[in-house]
Design an enzyme around this catalytic site. Sequence first.
Site, mmCIF file in Angstrom:
data_model
loop_
_atom_site.group_PDB
_atom_site.id
_atom_site.type_symbol
_atom_site.label_atom_id
_atom_site.label_comp_id
_atom_site.label_asym_id
_atom_site.label_seq_id
_atom_site.Cartn_x
_atom_site.Cartn_y
_atom_site.Cartn_z
ATOM 1 N N CYS A 18 0.860 -1.171 0.000
ATOM 2 C CA CYS A 18 0.000 0.000 0.000
ATOM 3 C C CYS A 18 0.902 1.229 0.000
ATOM 4 O O CYS A 18 2.076 1.142 0.348
ATOM 5 C CB CYS A 18 -0.859 0.063 1.254
ATOM 6 S SG CYS A 18 -1.942 -1.349 1.462
ATOM 7 N N GLY A 44 -0.107 0.089 -4.993
ATOM 8 C CA GLY A 44 -1.415 -0.518 -4.786
ATOM 9 C C GLY A 44 -2.405 0.023 -5.786
ATOM 10 O O GLY A 44 -2.525 1.242 -5.927
ATOM 11 N N ASN A 118 0.093 1.174 5.887
ATOM 12 C CA ASN A 118 0.865 0.335 4.982
ATOM 13 C C ASN A 118 1.594 -0.678 5.848
ATOM 14 O O ASN A 118 2.385 -0.298 6.713
ATOM 15 C CB ASN A 118 1.868 1.198 4.204
ATOM 16 C CG ASN A 118 2.853 0.379 3.381
ATOM 17 O OD1 ASN A 118 3.935 0.850 3.067
ATOM 18 N ND2 ASN A 118 2.502 -0.827 3.004
ATOM 19 N N GLY A 119 1.314 -1.954 5.598
ATOM 20 C CA GLY A 119 1.971 -2.990 6.389
ATOM 21 C C GLY A 119 0.997 -4.095 6.720
ATOM 22 O O GLY A 119 -0.086 -4.182 6.151
ATOM 23 N N CYS A 260 12.534 -3.607 4.979
ATOM 24 C CA CYS A 260 12.271 -4.594 3.920
ATOM 25 C C CYS A 260 13.268 -4.443 2.772
ATOM 26 O O CYS A 260 13.261 -3.444 2.056
ATOM 27 C CB CYS A 260 10.861 -4.409 3.386
ATOM 28 S SG CYS A 260 10.521 -5.424 1.933
ATOM 29 N N TYR A 266 12.668 -4.610 -5.698
ATOM 30 C CA TYR A 266 11.566 -4.571 -6.657
ATOM 31 C C TYR A 266 10.485 -3.531 -6.387
ATOM 32 O O TYR A 266 10.049 -2.845 -7.298
ATOM 33 C CB TYR A 266 10.922 -5.962 -6.734
ATOM 34 C CG TYR A 266 9.643 -6.007 -7.537
ATOM 35 C CD1 TYR A 266 9.655 -5.808 -8.916
ATOM 36 C CD2 TYR A 266 8.410 -6.230 -6.926
ATOM 37 C CE1 TYR A 266 8.478 -5.832 -9.649
ATOM 38 C CE2 TYR A 266 7.238 -6.253 -7.659
ATOM 39 C CZ TYR A 266 7.279 -6.056 -9.016
ATOM 40 O OH TYR A 266 6.120 -6.069 -9.743
ATOM 41 N N SER A 307 11.080 -3.519 -14.212
ATOM 42 C CA SER A 307 11.821 -3.578 -12.953
ATOM 43 C C SER A 307 13.218 -4.168 -13.111
ATOM 44 O O SER A 307 14.094 -3.910 -12.293
ATOM 45 C CB SER A 307 11.030 -4.353 -11.903
ATOM 46 O OG SER A 307 10.568 -5.572 -12.443
ATOM 47 N N ASP A 369 16.352 -10.289 -14.620
ATOM 48 C CA ASP A 369 15.083 -9.973 -13.955
ATOM 49 C C ASP A 369 15.362 -9.807 -12.457
ATOM 50 O O ASP A 369 16.421 -10.200 -11.966
ATOM 51 C CB ASP A 369 14.055 -11.084 -14.203
ATOM 52 C CG ASP A 369 12.620 -10.570 -14.059
ATOM 53 O OD1 ASP A 369 12.426 -9.415 -13.643
ATOM 54 O OD2 ASP A 369 11.690 -11.335 -14.374
ATOM 55 N N ASP A 370 14.368 -9.235 -11.737
ATOM 56 C CA ASP A 370 14.616 -8.952 -10.319
ATOM 57 C C ASP A 370 14.259 -10.109 -9.410
ATOM 58 O O ASP A 370 14.713 -10.148 -8.263
ATOM 59 C CB ASP A 370 13.835 -7.710 -9.887
ATOM 60 C CG ASP A 370 12.405 -7.799 -10.326
ATOM 61 O OD1 ASP A 370 11.654 -8.613 -9.770
ATOM 62 O OD2 ASP A 370 12.033 -7.061 -11.259
ATOM 63 N N CYS A 406 6.029 -13.564 2.742
ATOM 64 C CA CYS A 406 6.184 -12.371 3.583
ATOM 65 C C CYS A 406 4.941 -12.210 4.441
ATOM 66 O O CYS A 406 3.834 -12.392 3.962
ATOM 67 C CB CYS A 406 6.350 -11.135 2.697
ATOM 68 S SG CYS A 406 6.392 -9.603 3.658
ATOM 69 N N CYS A 457 15.381 -6.668 6.750
ATOM 70 C CA CYS A 457 14.679 -7.957 6.784
ATOM 71 C C CYS A 457 15.004 -8.701 5.486
ATOM 72 O O CYS A 457 14.954 -8.118 4.402
ATOM 73 C CB CYS A 457 13.171 -7.722 6.867
ATOM 74 S SG CYS A 457 12.207 -9.231 6.682
ATOM 75 N N CYS A 460 12.224 -13.462 3.356
ATOM 76 C CA CYS A 460 11.722 -14.243 2.205
ATOM 77 C C CYS A 460 12.858 -15.017 1.528
ATOM 78 O O CYS A 460 12.597 -15.910 0.719
ATOM 79 C CB CYS A 460 10.948 -13.370 1.229
ATOM 80 S SG CYS A 460 11.659 -11.797 0.869
HETATM 81 FE FE1 SF4 Z 1 10.432 -7.578 2.691
HETATM 82 FE FE2 SF4 Z 1 10.776 -10.188 2.259
HETATM 83 FE FE3 SF4 Z 1 10.984 -9.161 4.745
HETATM 84 FE FE4 SF4 Z 1 8.608 -9.243 3.528
HETATM 85 S S1 SF4 Z 1 9.860 -11.012 4.162
HETATM 86 S S2 SF4 Z 1 9.458 -7.513 4.707
HETATM 87 S S3 SF4 Z 1 9.183 -8.871 1.367
HETATM 88 S S4 SF4 Z 1 12.317 -8.735 2.956
#
Ligand code: SF4
Length: 508
Positions: A18, A44, A118-119, A260, A266, A307, A369-370, A406, A457, A460
């Site tokens: 978002c 979004g 957002n989140g 993130c 991306y 991207s 690609d990303d 995620c 983070c 993923c």
């Molecule tokens: Fe970002 Fe991946 Fe962590 Fe989600 S899990 S906040 S997409 S780095």
Amino acid sequence: MTDRQKLAFADDHFHDECGVFGVFGHPEAANIAYLGLYALQHRGQESAGIVSSDGHELHLHRAMGEVEEIFQPSVLAKLPGNLAIGHTRYSTAGDKALLNAQPIMIDCNKGKLALGHNGNLTNAAEHRRRLEHRGSIFQTNSDTEVIVHLVARSQARNLSGALGDALNQVEGAYSLLVLTQDELYAMRDPRGFRPLVLGRLPASASSNGNETWLVASETCAFDLLNAQYVREIEPGEMVRISKAGIESIHFAPQKPVQQCIFEHVYFARPDSIIFGRSVNESREALGRALAKEHPVAADIVVPVPDSGVPAAVGYALESKIPFRMGLIRNHYIGRTFIEPSQAIRNFGVKLKLNPVRGLIEGQRVILVDDSIVRGTTSRKIVRMVREAGAKEVHVRISCPPTISPCYYGVDTPTREELIASSNSPEEICKFLGADSLGYVSLGALRQAVNDTESRFCTSCYTGVYPTDLVQLEVPSATSSNGHAHDAANGDAPGSIPLERPVTVEREG
Ligand code: SF4
């Protein structure tokens, strides 16, 4: 599956969350919010809303669709006042209906409030059960409404205290804007998962001669307005903007910051500054790292647009192999596009991408690609490039294998659907039909975003989550316990090396 979802599936990316935008002190606050949301549309596209305040009443308009189609001049004219917040939504929690569109507006014991979030809150389900048990009646099934109920139940004497009370009870990701009749609040969760930035329009830009404060998910929204980027809202910080000026309140104990990293890979626009670093610079650095970690003899470097472009530029600069726009993206696919029931093979991808045969024919192509999510789209693109006459197709991905979903505000498929969760790079390369496949290593990704202090983070890619996920009602396989152990031992699904770059070549 809706037509929109079919197109999203054809895109096969993680999907944006978002975008939020806030304005304080401009006589055309709703118009400014509209422009800000327009710049944040990539975050979004399902619904959008703006709430303005004229000092007494809050005025709301929300609708399904994109910003440009929702906010016609006649709609904006009904949103008076000097303050406004806006929200553009891609649902990550709750149904996709208008019911869950934001901002949410309420009139409670703390006054008239509007919220844009957002989140994703990882303990919202537990709070909701508890609050319903105590008699709270929820109007939506979005996690954001939990914050509303917690604010209303707070015993704090003022709104900043009530917000702090509420936010100290929730876990997960939130970059949150709250509008009252005469104040704007901007808050970021203590781990700072999602971005949130503060900006300023000079007094000369406003007919009332006052300085205007802005808050946005990304700095690209300030650029559109010729506004000045001031700083990030810090993790765990609440910024209160009122006629008295700006006040900064640290409402939560410090936690390890977990920004993130996928924003840099991306989500965010390349012209934005995210977490204090240019997104374009990060993506070019990723391309350079890919070229160093996965070199290959080839004739041209071709991005998967849009991207993949900055990483492909980086790869080409580092490898000295010419960059070519061998794939062209159609930017004009409208929301109302109806896919024929008898869809031809590759239709979903060909709607968006078309190869430039003259550039590709007879060439050894490095396709950049990303990310690879399910692998379905990448496979179609590889086939498309081969059918355009490529002699060889070498796929290079500017992030590590994506093995875990995620839970922090990004729309991802299930673990089972993520191709890298259960397939080795060799198997993925074979599935794609590529001559070789190389993912950038996690170490290089951290370097590319300048993560010298482990402030990002990467769940993923590792399956190690920084928050407890038990209350999220996710399958036990996705809890932070067992899988973290597996990943740490290099036994993550598919045994994918995270730090060590390995280029794999297709057998046969
Ligand atoms: Fe970002 Fe991946 Fe962590 Fe989600 S899990 S906040 S997409 S780095």
